[in-house]
Design an enzyme around this catalytic site. Structure first.
Site, PDB file in Angstrom:
ATOM      1  N   HIS A  72      43.506 -30.541  24.238  1.00  0.00           N
ATOM      2  CA  HIS A  72      42.341 -30.494  25.131  1.00  0.00           C
ATOM      3  C   HIS A  72      41.846 -31.904  25.442  1.00  0.00           C
ATOM      4  O   HIS A  72      41.678 -32.278  26.621  1.00  0.00           O
ATOM      5  CB  HIS A  72      41.228 -29.679  24.465  1.00  0.00           C
ATOM      6  CG  HIS A  72      39.976 -29.562  25.273  1.00  0.00           C
ATOM      7  ND1 HIS A  72      39.673 -28.449  26.021  1.00  0.00           N
ATOM      8  CD2 HIS A  72      38.935 -30.421  25.460  1.00  0.00           C
ATOM      9  CE1 HIS A  72      38.506 -28.622  26.631  1.00  0.00           C
ATOM     10  NE2 HIS A  72      38.039 -29.824  26.292  1.00  0.00           N
ATOM     11  N   GLU A  73      41.613 -32.696  24.416  1.00  0.00           N
ATOM     12  CA  GLU A  73      41.106 -34.047  24.642  1.00  0.00           C
ATOM     13  C   GLU A  73      42.146 -34.934  25.325  1.00  0.00           C
ATOM     14  O   GLU A  73      41.791 -35.848  26.079  1.00  0.00           O
ATOM     15  CB  GLU A  73      40.647 -34.670  23.325  1.00  0.00           C
ATOM     16  CG  GLU A  73      39.533 -33.903  22.612  1.00  0.00           C
ATOM     17  CD  GLU A  73      38.313 -33.628  23.486  1.00  0.00           C
ATOM     18  OE1 GLU A  73      38.066 -34.399  24.440  1.00  0.00           O
ATOM     19  OE2 GLU A  73      37.606 -32.636  23.223  1.00  0.00           O
ATOM     20  N   HIS A 118      41.655 -34.635  29.016  1.00  0.00           N
ATOM     21  CA  HIS A 118      40.602 -35.539  29.501  1.00  0.00           C
ATOM     22  C   HIS A 118      41.127 -36.972  29.611  1.00  0.00           C
ATOM     23  O   HIS A 118      40.918 -37.659  30.613  1.00  0.00           O
ATOM     24  CB  HIS A 118      39.421 -35.533  28.524  1.00  0.00           C
ATOM     25  CG  HIS A 118      38.549 -34.331  28.603  1.00  0.00           C
ATOM     26  ND1 HIS A 118      37.923 -33.933  29.773  1.00  0.00           N
ATOM     27  CD2 HIS A 118      38.150 -33.441  27.652  1.00  0.00           C
ATOM     28  CE1 HIS A 118      37.198 -32.849  29.543  1.00  0.00           C
ATOM     29  NE2 HIS A 118      37.317 -32.533  28.259  1.00  0.00           N
ATOM     30  N   GLU A 166      37.160 -30.946  33.038  1.00  0.00           N
ATOM     31  CA  GLU A 166      37.499 -29.794  32.195  1.00  0.00           C
ATOM     32  C   GLU A 166      38.681 -29.022  32.756  1.00  0.00           C
ATOM     33  O   GLU A 166      39.419 -28.380  32.006  1.00  0.00           O
ATOM     34  CB  GLU A 166      36.287 -28.872  32.019  1.00  0.00           C
ATOM     35  CG  GLU A 166      35.154 -29.475  31.206  1.00  0.00           C
ATOM     36  CD  GLU A 166      35.550 -29.855  29.791  1.00  0.00           C
ATOM     37  OE1 GLU A 166      36.516 -29.266  29.254  1.00  0.00           O
ATOM     38  OE2 GLU A 166      34.907 -30.739  29.212  1.00  0.00           O
TER      39      GLU A 166
END
Length: 489
Positions: free
Chosen positions: A254-255, A258, A284
């Site tokens: 997830h990170e 980003h 997101e």
């Protein structure tokens, strides 16, 4: 120098100072000594004062009046600089400094209260934050809706009412899918203990697998995973749980989404308003598509199963298909960041309604825990057991990030649109993912979305990349197809 060049030179220094401020926050959540919290609050407040003065400088207005954009990118720079200048002039410098200082100090208070399961220890600090953020929201709204002004900081062009309408449209199909899935037997989960060191080793490999450039970044641990920075210094954090390796794995992916967005932006935009993600909803969309549509796909989890077997040996899962079921297991749980795709948006809807009520004054901070627990029981059917699984689980409110939460679900909606287009554009996607090769997908996202940074407005960049109007339908269709097949619906 032309007015445009003078303005951009001034703006680059401001952006550089903002990156320094971000590094102070990164340090605060990773390696800063606990006893340094008060001093760090003063440091953050001091640099915020400098930034606020630069962001509201009258010279900016003079340059904007005279500047002529050399091209489309220059016009977008002027658009973003004017929006930022207009926004910051509405907020008194003393208020900006006060918010910076209190939210810096609040992080340690929140973390300690969370560890001690003591909501009362955090509420006085949260009272101060909410009061200051309401004051800021009132200044920004100038007589309009306070929460709309807060949402605009994270998703320009979006309002609380539009988000509420979107959530109303999403909820029936999400609730129906959850009900149907939960009637079926859940796949078996993993078992055993997973060494912290090996989890972090896998986290580093996964970050690189998804295109994260470790020469311009690093992976650390934090209480709450996050990504920080832009351009040539983009850092991510994750966390480990010896009984749940998926916590680390999917927080990392997830990170990385980003971070890959920030690293993928055209280098010509570095240290300018266009040199960062255009909105948190679009941000997101990258983290969620990396984590879910790619990272939790049958193809990629087949490769990941082999990697985990090599690192951890037997962990109670027989084969790749069973592992795919374990990764996508729909189950009871309290934690947003650990929620499955079917239930994740319901966690966001809860937070959206609560923080909107806090900002309007319809909900008082002293009543937050009870309101959270009542709403959770109504939405999920079981009671919150401890505060760290309830209203103390997220870092956002201690950081003053009111208006941020709905962007997670906006990101899911945007990701649904992008994934539908991605599958058409990369026909060999599954074969690539099965080999642990994400380059086809991440390359398409970099070319069609990430490189643009802030060049286009949020909705525009999604529609340009996906070739269709933004709609929740693509996301809901994807969820129903995936989990319908997985659970035999």
């Amino acid at each position: 120098m032309s007015a445009f060049d003078e303005l951009m030179a001034f703006q680059r220094d401001t952006c550089a100072l903002a990156q320094v401020s971000g590094r102070l926050h990164w340090d605060m959540e990773t390696t800063m000594p606990k006893g340094a919290a008060a001093q760090r609050g003063a440091e953050v407040a001091a640099i915020e004062g400098v930034l606020h003065a630069r962001r509201t400088a009258p010279e900016i207005g003079e340059w904007l009046d005279k500047a002529e954009a050399p091209d489309a990118a220059g016009a977008a720079q002027l658009r973003e600089i004017r929006r930022d200048w207009d926004r910051n002039r509405k907020v008194p410098a003393a208020l900006a400094r006060a918010i910076a200082q209190i939210t810096s100090e609040a992080h340690g208070v929140w973390a300690a209260a969370r560890a001690d399961e003591n909501v009362a220890a955090f509420l006085p600090m949260l009272e101060k934050i909410v009061a200051l953020k309401r004051e800021e929201g009132q200044a920004l709204a100038a007589g309009g809706d306070v929460y709309d002004a807060m949402v605009a900081d994270y998703e320009p062009g979006m309002t609380g009412g539009e988000i509420a309408t979107l959530f109303d449209a999403m909820r029936p199909r999400q609730v129906a899918l959850r009900a149907a899935v939960l009637e079926k037997p859940a796949p078996k989960g993993v078992s055993g203990e997973f060494d912290d060191r090996l989890q972090m080793q896998l986290a580093g490999k996964l970050a690189e697998t998804f295109g994260y450039d470790l020469h311009r970044g690093r992976v650390d641990k934090a209480v709450h995973p996050f990504s920080s920075g832009s351009g040539s210094d983009v850092r991510i954090t994750t966390r480990t749980n010896p009984l749940d390796p998926f916590n680390c794995i999917y927080s990392t992916i997830h990170e990385t989404g980003h971070a890959a967005y920030e690293q993928g932006i055209d280098a010509a935009y570095a240290l300018t308003p266009l040199g960062q993600g255009v909105s948190m909803g679009v941000h997101e969309s990258q983290s969620r598509i990396y984590e879910n549509q790619l990272g939790r796909s049958r193809a990629f989890t087949g490769w990941l199963f082999g990697e985990m077997k090599g690192l951890f040996g037997d962990f109670g899962i027989a084969d790749a298909e069973a592992f795919y079921g374990a990764v996508n297991r729909v189950h009871r749980g309290y934690i947003r960041t650990e929620a499955d795709e079917v239930q994740y948006n319901l966690h966001i809807m809860l937070r959206f309604d609560l923080e909107r009520a806090l900002m309007s004054g319809d909900l008082q901070v002293g009543d937050l825990e009870a309101a959270w627990n009542d709403r959770f029981k109504a939405d999920f059917g079981y009671a919150v057991d401890v505060p760290s699984n309830g209203c103390l689980q997220d870092v956002h409110w201690s950081a003053g990030l009111f208006g941020y939460f709905p962007t997670y679900s906006l990101g899911n909606v945007y990701a649904g649109c992008l994934y539908a287009a991605l599958r058409k554009a990369v026909p060999g996607l599954d074969a690539q993912l099965a080999e642990g090769d994400t380059s086809g997908a991440t390359g398409w996202l970099r070319e069609n979305l990430q490189r643009h940074g802030g060049l286009y407005a949020p909705r525009e960049v999604i529609e340009r990349a996906s070739g269709a109007a933004v709609s929740e339908t693509a996301l809901l269709d994807y969820l129903e197809a995936k989990f319908g097949a997985l659970y035999g619906l």
